[in-house]
Design a protein around this motif. Structure first.
Motif, PDB file in Angstrom:
ATOM      1  N   ASP A 900      -9.234 -22.107  -5.932  1.00 32.23           N
ATOM      2  CA  ASP A 900      -7.130 -21.131  -4.956  1.00 32.23           C
ATOM      3  C   ASP A 900      -8.556 -20.123  -5.157  1.00 32.23           C
ATOM      4  O   ASP A 900      -8.772 -19.514  -5.553  1.00 32.23           O
ATOM      5  CB  ASP A 900      -5.946 -20.984  -5.503  1.00 32.23           C
ATOM      6  CG  ASP A 900      -5.134 -22.120  -6.287  1.00 32.23           C
ATOM      7  OD1 ASP A 900      -5.391 -23.107  -5.285  1.00 32.23           O
ATOM      8  OD2 ASP A 900      -3.940 -22.175  -6.565  1.00 32.23           O
ATOM      9  N   VAL A 901      -8.494 -19.582  -3.549  1.00 32.53           N
ATOM     10  CA  VAL A 901      -8.858 -18.469  -3.046  1.00 32.53           C
ATOM     11  C   VAL A 901      -8.090 -17.146  -2.761  1.00 32.53           C
ATOM     12  O   VAL A 901      -7.241 -17.586  -2.207  1.00 32.53           O
ATOM     13  CB  VAL A 901     -10.072 -18.868  -2.414  1.00 32.53           C
ATOM     14  CG1 VAL A 901     -11.176 -17.675  -1.754  1.00 32.53           C
ATOM     15  CG2 VAL A 901     -11.207 -20.164  -2.778  1.00 32.53           C
ATOM     16  N   ILE A 902      -8.842 -15.937  -3.122  1.00 29.73           N
ATOM     17  CA  ILE A 902      -8.355 -15.023  -2.954  1.00 29.73           C
ATOM     18  C   ILE A 902      -9.363 -14.091  -2.211  1.00 29.73           C
ATOM     19  O   ILE A 902     -10.395 -13.561  -2.528  1.00 29.73           O
ATOM     20  CB  ILE A 902      -7.149 -13.816  -3.762  1.00 29.73           C
ATOM     21  CG1 ILE A 902      -6.682 -14.968  -4.349  1.00 29.73           C
ATOM     22  CG2 ILE A 902      -7.331 -12.909  -3.625  1.00 29.73           C
ATOM     23  CD1 ILE A 902      -5.942 -14.464  -6.251  1.00 29.73           C
ATOM     24  N   ILE A 903      -8.954 -13.797  -0.621  1.00 26.75           N
ATOM     25  CA  ILE A 903      -9.568 -13.020   0.334  1.00 26.75           C
ATOM     26  C   ILE A 903      -8.865 -11.423  -0.034  1.00 26.75           C
ATOM     27  O   ILE A 903      -8.165 -11.433   0.343  1.00 26.75           O
ATOM     28  CB  ILE A 903     -10.186 -13.588   1.045  1.00 26.75           C
ATOM     29  CG1 ILE A 903     -10.253 -14.669   0.804  1.00 26.75           C
ATOM     30  CG2 ILE A 903     -10.866 -13.166   1.982  1.00 26.75           C
ATOM     31  CD1 ILE A 903     -10.682 -15.616   2.326  1.00 26.75           C
ATOM     32  N   VAL A 904     -10.464 -10.341  -0.508  1.00 26.19           N
ATOM     33  CA  VAL A 904      -9.553  -9.361  -0.746  1.00 26.19           C
ATOM     34  C   VAL A 904     -10.811  -8.349   0.706  1.00 26.19           C
ATOM     35  O   VAL A 904     -12.183  -8.588   0.079  1.00 26.19           O
ATOM     36  CB  VAL A 904      -9.642  -8.710  -2.070  1.00 26.19           C
ATOM     37  CG1 VAL A 904      -9.467  -6.684  -1.353  1.00 26.19           C
ATOM     38  CG2 VAL A 904      -9.298  -8.981  -2.520  1.00 26.19           C
ATOM     39  N   LYS A 942      -6.178  -5.862  -0.784  1.00 24.91           N
ATOM     40  CA  LYS A 942      -6.472  -4.628  -2.362  1.00 24.91           C
ATOM     41  C   LYS A 942      -6.604  -5.893  -3.305  1.00 24.91           C
ATOM     42  O   LYS A 942      -5.444  -7.560  -3.511  1.00 24.91           O
ATOM     43  CB  LYS A 942      -5.457  -3.865  -3.112  1.00 24.91           C
ATOM     44  CG  LYS A 942      -5.003  -2.785  -2.407  1.00 24.91           C
ATOM     45  CD  LYS A 942      -3.901  -1.885  -2.387  1.00 24.91           C
ATOM     46  CE  LYS A 942      -3.981  -0.544  -1.763  1.00 24.91           C
ATOM     47  NZ  LYS A 942      -2.648   0.475  -2.509  1.00 24.91           N
ATOM     48  N   VAL A 943      -6.870  -5.836  -4.436  1.00 25.14           N
ATOM     49  CA  VAL A 943      -6.759  -6.826  -5.749  1.00 25.14           C
ATOM     50  C   VAL A 943      -5.784  -6.963  -6.412  1.00 25.14           C
ATOM     51  O   VAL A 943      -5.289  -5.663  -6.343  1.00 25.14           O
ATOM     52  CB  VAL A 943      -8.315  -6.275  -6.592  1.00 25.14           C
ATOM     53  CG1 VAL A 943      -7.985  -7.988  -8.096  1.00 25.14           C
ATOM     54  CG2 VAL A 943      -9.203  -6.608  -5.885  1.00 25.14           C
ATOM     55  N   PRO A 944      -5.176  -8.177  -6.405  1.00 23.53           N
ATOM     56  CA  PRO A 944      -3.897  -8.550  -7.200  1.00 23.53           C
ATOM     57  C   PRO A 944      -4.506  -7.843  -8.628  1.00 23.53           C
ATOM     58  O   PRO A 944      -5.234  -7.604  -9.221  1.00 23.53           O
ATOM     59  CB  PRO A 944      -3.556  -9.549  -6.923  1.00 23.53           C
ATOM     60  CG  PRO A 944      -4.474  -9.937  -5.683  1.00 23.53           C
ATOM     61  CD  PRO A 944      -5.449  -9.019  -6.226  1.00 23.53           C
ATOM     62  N   LEU A 945      -3.109  -7.207  -9.482  1.00 27.09           N
ATOM     63  CA  LEU A 945      -3.331  -6.635 -10.404  1.00 27.09           C
ATOM     64  C   LEU A 945      -2.986  -7.567 -11.929  1.00 27.09           C
ATOM     65  O   LEU A 945      -3.148  -7.838 -13.383  1.00 27.09           O
ATOM     66  CB  LEU A 945      -1.891  -5.388 -10.910  1.00 27.09           C
ATOM     67  CG  LEU A 945      -2.079  -4.245  -9.731  1.00 27.09           C
ATOM     68  CD1 LEU A 945      -0.885  -4.026 -10.007  1.00 27.09           C
ATOM     69  CD2 LEU A 945      -3.718  -3.460  -9.830  1.00 27.09           C
ATOM     70  N   ASP A 946      -2.433  -8.220 -11.360  1.00 30.05           N
ATOM     71  CA  ASP A 946      -2.509  -9.832 -12.367  1.00 30.05           C
ATOM     72  C   ASP A 946      -3.516 -11.177 -12.189  1.00 30.05           C
ATOM     73  O   ASP A 946      -3.360 -12.234 -12.362  1.00 30.05           O
ATOM     74  CB  ASP A 946      -0.836 -10.609 -12.457  1.00 30.05           C
ATOM     75  CG  ASP A 946      -1.249 -11.193 -10.830  1.00 30.05           C
ATOM     76  OD1 ASP A 946      -1.788 -10.186 -10.201  1.00 30.05           O
ATOM     77  OD2 ASP A 946       0.116 -11.849 -10.531  1.00 30.05           O
ATOM     78  N   LEU A 947      -4.441 -10.534 -12.506  1.00 26.02           N
ATOM     79  CA  LEU A 947      -5.917 -11.382 -12.404  1.00 26.02           C
ATOM     80  C   LEU A 947      -6.093 -11.899 -13.924  1.00 26.02           C
ATOM     81  O   LEU A 947      -6.180 -11.170 -14.633  1.00 26.02           O
ATOM     82  CB  LEU A 947      -7.140 -10.662 -11.673  1.00 26.02           C
ATOM     83  CG  LEU A 947      -6.804 -11.031  -9.556  1.00 26.02           C
ATOM     84  CD1 LEU A 947      -8.904 -10.447  -9.512  1.00 26.02           C
ATOM     85  CD2 LEU A 947      -6.991 -12.539  -9.491  1.00 26.02           C
ATOM     86  N   PRO A 948      -6.284 -13.504 -13.930  1.00 31.24           N
ATOM     87  CA  PRO A 948      -6.924 -13.086 -14.930  1.00 31.24           C
ATOM     88  C   PRO A 948      -8.394 -12.967 -15.025  1.00 31.24           C
ATOM     89  O   PRO A 948      -9.304 -12.731 -14.994  1.00 31.24           O
ATOM     90  CB  PRO A 948      -6.412 -15.387 -15.288  1.00 31.24           C
ATOM     91  CG  PRO A 948      -6.737 -15.332 -13.717  1.00 31.24           C
ATOM     92  CD  PRO A 948      -6.170 -14.129 -12.711  1.00 31.24           C
TER      93      PRO A 948
END
Length: 1010
Positions: A900-904, A942-948
């Motif tokens: 999965d990819v998160i693009i900020v 924004k970068v999510p706060l709950d990143l592992p």
């Protein structure tokens, strides 16, 4: 612009569905499900495989060797290759394109040089025809002259000596006709488009008559004359040769340094030479056989000359000041300079001949004397040198030729030399004579470029004889001016031809052979005076037009020279006092008048002449000279010049060298030599891919690569064909404005490609065509677009708008690609066209006859739309591709769909652009997700706060450049990569489901509809 679309290291790691291995992969997946057993695996496979829309096409991805050969012949028959030329000639169009075919010799089998030439012409003609032009292309053959006559005489051996002129002509014609049929069948097999039942032949009586008409016009304008002067002469074939019939080879000559003792001291040097021992000039020559024919020694008036004393013998010599040191070194002695003076001071001097006692000859000024080699003093034999002849003409020296047609000394040369070959034992005898007279200073072997007869491969000589000439000195200025208006490809070829014209002061057009068009002249039996005028030529033209040129040797003299014609010469003239000449016209005059017979319209001008670079001094030039002389026009607008063919070692291929490569062997193979067969399209690909403007290499490795490239195309073509099953452009195509952004972008690329490929064809740059084609098919389509849309094609609902959107692009891409390579690979193009599922026989454009075959060549050129051009899409797709590259490069060797990819991206222009590809925050079906080729894509500011803690974060930036640079903004982004959080869908194989046994929501929806 497209750099981000180039194949990246990640291509091997991409996920998604593969056409061939999907079934196997599904089986492996189902068998690995928790708690599954073998039966459950088979059940899972059967349950979902039938719902996936895998490509289906009868078009084979690869053909065996035999299948390839059979398919090409089948295509030629089914698509009526032999009728295509006539079909396009009957079209109603005002646009016309004329390519005038230079005639190959009808003297044997075809070689790869023929293939290079004919296939290039065919590529051009097919392109122009598809663009809507009515192509004028009439293939021809050069049927006369020495090459064919030699073949016949060689085959007959000793029996040839007893043949009459007509017997030689009859056998030569039969030989030429057989060669023509063999060559013609080869050209047809290569797929060359022409009306093969209506070609032109230089032995056709109408052609011969037209040729003589051009000769008459040139004669009437004073360009034709007879003269006795030195010409290139082939002793082996006993005929004069033109410059274009020579080839220059490395040749070892027996060069000599000779002294010519002064018998008359130049007046201005009397004080300098007074009291010295006998003074001699030193001459160096590579043709010692011509010394007995010496008439003068020439010097350069403005150059410096020196009197030197030889330290070893005490003798005094005269030679150029610049050549003192090199000559002393060559003679292995030392010279001491006694005096130096201008060459003009040699005026009035004379010398005694070294082999003819009592004969004295003059020292004469001349501008052709070179100082780069020799001694600066030139031995002059007027009968055996062009410059020598010029000196003789100016100073009224005799031009006596003592060498016969076989290249042997005549009786007048004296008993020592009579009957001896000037290039063999004649040279040996002359050197012995020079040695006996103590005139020989040194003999040495000198290797240099020397003219050879291009057919017999034997050295030629220069020999004075009575010949007929064209006075090109009076034509060449006009020809050069016309040539400056002609477009040359490559441009450098123009300078080469201009220089050749500049050096050409006359053109010898008479040949002492039997097989050709007779030179229309009669000779008085007693005086030998020639009889030729416009009335006589006009009558001979009518005779030839009716009976052919054989009539010159078969009709009675009274019919060739009737009283009605003779009366216009003189009242007392009688045919019995004359005999017809036995010379024929130079075959370059034969072929050089082809424009008069072939080219149509008032201008009689071809759009294009295309031949090898040897024709700069041959057909290109003879065509220009005859056209300029008769009508002050060039016969061509553009001249395209190609190189020769070489083997893979870089060696020139030729039959005489034994390393020639037969196109038939390339196509069909050869069991004896174990040569592989490749088919005609591979041969055509080789031509197009090569840099034809230089010498072109061919061999197994080159052909193997060509076949591999074509097979790659077949795979890409099969992918497109297989994914268009059940699609009808008329009812299913999605309008451009309603397409997915990625699909609109591909149409944008297709529009740009269409313009570039068309321009490349127009510029005759087929190498560029191939490069553009490979870049589009292998990079933009296969590596980029096809890999992205497979999921949509295979797993979306069959009639969904997104699937129809990319199918619409595949229709256009297939059409653009196939049309763009059709001129080069006509067999493959027609084969693909037959397999397009939505095209039927009645769909063939311009099909007015029910039985007209289905052929891509009857349906026109690329029809890209300007509506496709949407430069605004470029930033969206390339921005996404830059982000994708950051992602894929960080997971080398891994499957992208496992992530999965998160693009900020901070709020701004780049974020807004990405939102056009994914409106919602998280998606597994958006266009952005499709481009990323992962299971799920999230787009946030924004970068999510709950990143592992183990999340992989990649930083990057992208420069937005819009409206020609008016808008420039560089934006940073982050790509956060995580292992996919969901389970793998048993149908689409993306990690988008909550249970291994249950398809994802997208797949469930599709299955539900089924």
């Amino acid at each position: 612009m497209l750099s981000v679309l180039r194949p990246q290291p990640w291509t091997a790691a991409t996920g998604g569905l593969c056409w061939r291995c999907w079934g196997l992969g599904a089986a492996r997946l189902s068998s690995s499900l928790p708690g599954s057993n073998g039966n459950a695996s088979l059940e899972a496979k059967d349950k979902f495989q039938g719902t996936v829309l895998l490509p289906t096409s009868s078009f084979p991805a690869r053909l065996s060797v035999n299948q390839q050969l059979e398919k090409e012949l089948e295509i030629q028959q089914k698509c009526s290759f032999t009728e295509l030329y006539l079909w396009q000639r009957e079209r109603k169009t005002k646009k016309e394109f004329c390519l005038h075919d230079g005639p190959p010799y009808a003297n044997g089998d075809v070689h790869v040089g023929h293939a290079l030439n004919k296939i290039m012409k065919d590529i051009i003609n097919r392109f122009q025809m598809m663009r809507g032009y009515k192509v004028h292309y009439v293939p021809g053959w050069d049927c006369h002259g020495l090459p064919i006559e030699l073949k016949v005489l060689d085959e007959l051996g000793e029996d040839a000596q007893h043949l009459s002129t007509m017997e030689i002509r009859k056998k030569a014609r039969m030989f030429a006709e057989k060669a023509i049929e063999k060559q013609k069948s080869a050209f047809v097999r290569w797929g060359i488009m022409a009306d093969w039942n209506n070609c032109y032949y230089t032995f056709d009586k109408k052609y011969e008559a037209k040729q003589l008409k051009v000769f008459q016009q040139m004669y009437d304008k004073g360009y034709i004359y007879q003269d006795y002067k030195p010409v290139f002469w082939s002793p082996t074939t006993r005929t004069a040769l033109a410059e274009a019939e020579l080839e220059y080879n490395q040749h070892a000559s027996r060069a000599v340094y000779i002294k010519f003792t002064l018998s008359k001291i130049p007046r201005k040097l009397a004080s300098v030479l007074d009291g010295l021992t006998p003074v001699s000039t030193i001459v160096w020559t590579t043709q010692p056989w011509s010394i007995p024919l010496n008439q003068a020694i020439c010097y350069m008036p403005d150059s410096e000359y020196s009197v030197v004393k030889c330290e070893s013998t005490g003798e005094h010599y005269i030679l150029a000041a610049d050549r003192v040191e090199s000559t002393a070194e060559a003679l292995e002695t030392e010279f001491k300079v006694v005096a130096t003076f201008k060459g003009i001071n040699l005026q009035g001097g004379g010398y005694t001949h070294p082999t003819i006692p009592g004969r004295e000859f003059p020292l004469l000024p001349a501008n052709h004397v070179a100082m780069t080699k020799g001694t600066g003093l030139v031995h002059t034999a007027p009968a055996h040198g062009t410059e020598d002849y010029g000196v003789a003409s100016h100073h009224h020296l005799p031009v006596d030729c003592l060498v016969d047609e076989s290249g042997c000394f005549m009786e007048e040369a004296g008993p020592e030399l009579c009957g001896k070959d000037v290039l063999g034992d004649g040279t040996e005898t002359v050197i012995k004579m020079l040695s006996a007279s103590k005139s020989l200073l040194k003999e040495e072997t000198f290797v240099h470029r020397y003219p050879y007869d291009w057919r017999t491969k034997k050295p030629v000589i220069i020999r004075a004889s009575k010949q007929w000439f064209v006075n090109t000195a009076d034509i060449k200025d006009g020809a050069q001016e016309l040539l400056k208006k002609v477009k040359f490809i490559p441009a450098s070829a123009a300078n080469g031809m201009l220089k050749m014209l500049d050096r050409r002061t006359y053109w010898c057009i008479s040949r002492q052979r039997s097989w050709g068009v007779p030179l229309p002249v009669f000779y008085h039996k007693e005086t030998g005076e020639p009889l030729m005028n416009s009335h006589i030529i006009e009558h001979i033209i009518k005779v030839v037009e009716q009976h052919g040129s054989d009539a010159w040797w078969t009709l009675p003299l009274e019919e060739l020279l009737p009283k009605t014609v003779l009366k216009q010469v003189s009242r007392n003239a009688n045919a019995i006092h004359y005999t017809q000449g036995q010379d024929i016209l130079d075959i370059w005059f034969d072929s050089g008048t082809s424009w008069a017979y072939i080219l149509e319209g008032a201008d009689q001008k071809a759009d294009l002449y295309l031949e090898g670079n040897d024709q700069l001094g041959g057909w290109f030039q003879s065509s220009l000279l005859t056209s300029t002389a008769t009508r002050k026009k060039a016969p061509y607008g553009t001249v395209l010049v190609h190189g020769f063919t070489l083997n893979e070692k870089g060696e020139k291929m030729s039959k005489s060298n034994g390393n020639g490569l037969s196109p038939s062997v390339v196509i069909n193979g050869d069991d004896e030599t174990k040569a592989k067969s490749y088919g005609a399209d591979v041969l055509r690909w080789w031509v197009a891919e090569s840099n034809v403007f230089i010498n072109v290499k061919i061999g197994p490795s080159v052909l193997d690569m060509a076949r591999e490239n074509i097979n790659k195309f077949r795979n890409r073509l099969r992918f497109m064909l297989g994914n268009l099953r059940g699609f009808s452009p008329e009812t299913d195509a999605v309008p451009n404005t309603e397409m997915c952004v990625i699909d609109q972008y591909m149409l944008h690329l297709l529009q740009d490609y269409s313009n570039k490929i068309t321009d490349a064809y127009k510029e005759y740059d087929f190498g560029k065509v191939i490069r553009l084609l490979q870049a589009l098919v292998n990079r933009e389509l296969s590596s980029f677009y096809f890999s992205i849309i497979k999921d949509r094609l295979y797993c979306d609902e069959e009639k969904s708008s997104k699937r129809r959107s990319c199918q619409t692009v595949l229709v256009e891409a297939l059409d653009v690609v196939v049309r763009s390579f059709a001129p080069i690979l006509p067999h493959l193009a027609e084969e693909v066209f037959q397999h397009i599922p939505y095209i039927k026989e009645e769909d063939s454009q311009n099909s007015s006859v029910e039985s007209e075959p289905l052929s891509i060549f009857r349906t026109g050129w690329i029809k890209s739309s300007s509506v496709w051009k949407k430069p605004g899409l470029v930033e969206a797709i390339e921005g996404a591709c830059a982000i994708r590259n950051s992602f894929l490069e960080s997971i080398p060797g891994k499957n992208s769909v496992e992530h999965d990819v998160i693009i900020v991206i901070e709020p701004g222009l780049l974020f807004e652009i990405m939102e056009t590809l994914q409106a919602e925050e998280t998606s597994s079906t958006s266009e952005l997700n499709e481009l990323m080729m992962c299971s799920q894509t999230t787009l946030v500011t924004k970068v999510p706060l709950d990143l592992p803690s183990d999340a992989n974060i990649i930083n990057g930036s992208f420069l937005i450049n819009l409206e020609g640079g008016d808008i420039r903004e560089e934006t940073t982004y982050k790509v956060i990569i995580q292992l996919a959080s969901a389970e793998r869908c048993p149908r689409c194989r993306k990690y988008t489901t909550s249970s291994l046994l249950t398809p994802c929501p997208r797949c469930l929806e599709v299955i539900a509809e089924k």
